[in-house]
Design an enzyme around this catalytic site. Structure first.
Site, short mmCIF file in Angstrom:
data_model
loop_
_atom_site.label_atom_id
_atom_site.label_comp_id
_atom_site.label_asym_id
_atom_site.label_seq_id
_atom_site.Cartn_x
_atom_site.Cartn_y
_atom_site.Cartn_z
N ASP A 95 0.85 -1.18 0.00
CA ASP A 95 0.00 0.00 0.00
C ASP A 95 0.89 1.24 0.00
OD1 ASP A 95 -2.94 0.85 0.38
OD2 ASP A 95 -1.87 2.08 1.85
N HIS B 77 -4.38 14.43 -9.39
CA HIS B 77 -4.55 13.04 -9.81
C HIS B 77 -3.65 12.63 -10.98
CE1 HIS B 77 -7.74 11.75 -7.08
NE2 HIS B 77 -8.19 13.00 -7.16
N ASP C 90 -1.41 9.37 -10.73
CA ASP C 90 -1.40 8.27 -11.70
C ASP C 90 0.03 7.94 -12.13
OD1 ASP C 90 -4.13 8.17 -11.55
OD2 ASP C 90 -4.49 9.15 -13.48
N GLU D 25 -4.60 2.34 -4.46
CA GLU D 25 -3.14 2.36 -4.42
C GLU D 25 -2.58 1.06 -3.85
OE1 GLU D 25 -4.50 4.36 -0.56
OE2 GLU D 25 -5.21 4.09 -2.61
N ASN E 6 -2.34 12.75 -3.79
CA ASN E 6 -3.28 13.20 -4.83
C ASN E 6 -3.82 14.59 -4.52
OD1 ASN E 6 -3.33 11.14 -6.79
ND2 ASN E 6 -4.70 9.88 -5.55
#
Length: 309
Positions: free
Chosen positions: A174, A187, A191, A218, A182
């Protein structure tokens, strides 16, 4: 074929002349395997998993219908396309083969141009089907296996580990404080960071059976068949260090000034009475333990620590 692996065609016929003619006809464009009877056809189909089988109907020890029935009954060969080749040219003979699951039916004496055209057509269908299957199993953002693919592979590897009494290791990764990342950087940046970590996860899977998948958000899951706890823990410890070494700035993190990851894992021992769900829950519990201990670390069931080799 410009570096692309040639597709495999298994030619099964008890007549040596037919085998040789078909083999020489197909060999310039495909990898050709030969079988002279039903038993050999089944053995070579299971061992080599060809893309297509040209199967003679009339063979002495086991006819083509029985071979096809057994191919379809075996999960590893059930999907293989089969073209019957037979001297039986009645419509009911052809219908019988097609109803059993054959992809096509060619009568003897066969025309070489027709054989090549039919083979090319069915192998094109095989390529297209595999491309669609691959797309259905891939996460669009990270290009890792998706959760559906992981679930399929995990079920198979669990059963294989149980049968062989070999270890099976599972880890959950994680990315730490990813929501804050983010929120801070947007975002699109999130990404890009996720894809960067995914590339590292994929690169850490060095054995053919190893699998890295995006499990959700994630979170990624790492499956390491026939890998003991210490070895698997060392693999993911190296991965955790590699994530930090990317030096992706994360000023909103309370863990470190760069992007980091926490990992939890567990290993199925041969005498472990638990289920596949139990192993996953154990890895999830270890991930929680890694987070509670401060994040940016690896926790593994049964191990105090694992040093990076």
């Amino acid at each position: 074929m410009n570096g692309v692996e040639m597709q495999k065609v298994l030619v099964a016929d008890d007549d040596a002349v037919n085998r040789d003619v078909l083999g020489e006809l197909l060999m310039p464009e495909y990898t050709v395997l030969l079988a002279r009877n039903g038993a050999q056809t089944l053995e070579r189909a299971l061992r080599h998993l060809p893309d297509l089988i040209l199967l003679d109907v009339m063979m002495p020890d086991m006819d083509g219908y029985e071979v096809l029935r057994r191919l379809r009954a075996e999960p590893q060969t059930a999907h293989i396309s089969v073209i019957f080749i037979s001297g039986l040219d009645r419509p009911e003979d052809e219908a019988s083969g097609l109803k059993m699951g054959a992809s096509d039916y060619i009568t003897k004496p066969f025309n070489q141009t027709v054989v090549m055209a039919r083979v090319a057509l069915h192998l094109q269908v095989v390529r297209q089907r595999r491309m669609l299957e691959r797309l259905a199993n891939i996460d669009g953002l990270t290009e890792l296996a998706n959760r559906r693919r992981f679930d399929e592979v995990y079920a198979l590897e669990w059963q294989r580990a149980r049968r062989s009494n070999r270890p099976l290791s599972l880890a959950l990764l994680d990315i730490d404080a990813f929501k804050q990342y983010n929120d801070r950087y947007g975002h699109p940046a999130g990404d890009r960071a996720l894809r960067a970590v995914a590339r590292l996860a994929a690169g850490a899977m060095r054995r053919p059976a190893d699998l890295a998948a995006r499990y959700g958000g994630e979170e990624m899951v790492l499956l390491l068949p026939e890998t003991g706890a210490l070895e698997a823990c060392q693999v993911v410890a190296q991965l955790r260090e590699a994530v930090a070494a990317l030096m992706i700035t994360h000023e909103a993190s309370s863990v470190a000034p760069v992007l980091t990851a926490s990992v939890g894992g567990a290993t199925l021992a041969p005498d472990d009475p638990g289920s596949a769900a139990d192993l996953f829950e154990a890895a999830d519990a270890e991930l929680y333990r890694a987070k509670q201990a401060g994040r940016n670390r690896v926790a593994w069931r049964g191990l105090d620590a694992c040093a990076v080799q």
